[in-house]
Write an enzyme that holds these catalytic residues in place. Structure first.
Site, PDB file in Angstrom:
ATOM      1  NE  ARG A   1      -4.024  -1.654   2.360  1.00 50.93           N
ATOM      2  CZ  ARG A   1      -4.267  -2.763   2.964  1.00 50.93           C
ATOM      3  NH1 ARG A   1      -2.976  -3.221   3.564  1.00 50.93           N
ATOM      4  NH2 ARG A   1      -5.294  -3.541   2.831  1.00 50.93           N
TER       5      ARG A   1
ATOM      6  CE  LYS B   1       1.082 -21.403  12.301  1.00 47.91           C
ATOM      7  NZ  LYS B   1       2.064 -20.428  12.256  1.00 47.91           N
TER       8      LYS B   1
ATOM      9  CG  ASN C   1       1.279 -16.059  16.700  1.00 49.55           C
ATOM     10  OD1 ASN C   1       0.418 -15.108  16.867  1.00 49.55           O
ATOM     11  ND2 ASN C   1       1.752 -16.169  15.434  1.00 49.55           N
TER      12      ASN C   1
END
Length: 328
Positions: free
Chosen positions: A51, A182, A247
């Site tokens: 963008r 996951k 994560n």
């Protein structure tokens, strides 16, 4: 979905091996950049769009045989909507490499692209692929999954190299859900590691997490065997055992007493597991799917319990035979 099985494709596997293909990769983050390097290694032409770049989306996709979306989950609906206005030819292969769930519709990226482009073949690219390792040229493998086998095979050859092995699969939803679910488990394992609970606890958690992923994934339409392959178990192992995993680092930081906002600011990039956890629990509540690990991660992320209380809640559940783990 049937349209994807019979529609033509802009480039097939034989052409992918012998000719230079035109690919547009949407998303110039770490993952999109790593994928671009793999395609360029095979002497294909790549346009990397973002963008913030100088090239318009219309110009970026104008001559593309393959359009690959590597934008974050929150950007998928808007990118799909923008592409729809450009009258993409039905033979153009659309590949999604995003792992997540849309908070508004609870749909996966491939479902969004299928709905937006019902006449185009859609391929899911998913596996244990930490972008920093791929950028270093370290060996890795992934899955190209589609209900359109010729499109999956074309993508397989476009990305395969001596360091990146690509397998094909007929189960795009299962491959995508494995890579999505996951991320929630990686947060849980990061908590386990941050609390220094040891290898036994980590192994038990990951072993129990696999049937939870399978239970949710098959309920939503994935095939059970997909979840013990690269895009399920393989991706879970990579994401749950590497400090490169964003994560995992979210869970680790929470266990060290950091706030979620502080952790995300330190990461400086998206940890899809945070949004996925919230959407997943919404789905589990709606569909009545048992998801004990995901539910404790949800409670922790939303400030309802501490990391220690999350672990205690899992350890104090009713005793049962291990064979019950697939059905809970």
């Amino acid at each position: 979905m049937d349209a994807n099985v019979t529609s033509p494709i802009s480039i097939d596997a034989e052409q992918a091996q012998k000719q230079s293909a035109e690919l547009t990769i949407l998303g110039a983050g770490a993952w999109g950049t790593a994928l671009a390097s793999l395609v360029e290694k095979n002497n294909h032409t790549v346009c990397l769009w973002s963008r913030r770049g100088d090239i318009s989306l219309a110009d970026a996709v104008k001559d593309a045989h393959v359009i690959l979306s590597a934008v974050s989950m929150k950007g998928v609906p808007s990118v799909a909507a923008q592409l729809k206005k450009l009258n993409i030819p039905p033979e153009t292969i659309i590949v999604t490499a995003t792992k997540g769930l849309d908070p508004e519709t609870t749909r996966t990226p491939s479902q969004i692209f299928h709905d937006t482009f019902p006449d185009n073949p859609v391929v899911v690219l998913s596996g244990p692929n930490l972008s920093k390792e791929i950028e270093r040229g370290l060996p890795a493998a992934t899955v190209a999954a589609s209900s359109h086998p010729e499109a999956a095979e074309a993508v397989q050859y476009l990305f395969s190299s001596d360091t990146f092995r690509v397998y094909s699969s007929p189960d795009p939803l299962g491959a995508e859900l494995g890579g999505t679910l996951k991320n929630v488990i990686a947060i849980a394992v990061g908590i386990c590691e941050g609390l220094d609970l040891g290898s036994n606890a980590r192994s038990a958690l990951m072993t129990r997490a696999l049937p939870e992923m399978m239970r949710i994934g098959t309920h939503l339409g994935g095939q059970a065997e997909t979840f013990i392959g690269l895009s399920g178990l393989g991706d879970m192992l990579a994401t749950c055992t590497s400090v490169l995993s964003r994560n995992y680092r979210v869970g680790y930081g929470l266990a060290q007493g950091k706030s979620l906002d502080q952790i995300l600011e330190e990461l400086g990039s998206t940890a899809e597991g945070v949004n996925t956890t919230n959407v997943l629990v919404k789905i589990a509540n709606r569909e009545g799917i048992p998801a004990p690990i995901s539910r404790q991660v949800y409670r922790l992320l939303n400030g309802k319990i501490t990391p220690q209380e999350a672990v205690e809640a899992l350890m104090e559940r009713d005793l049962k035979a291990e064979a019950c783990l697939l059905t809970e």
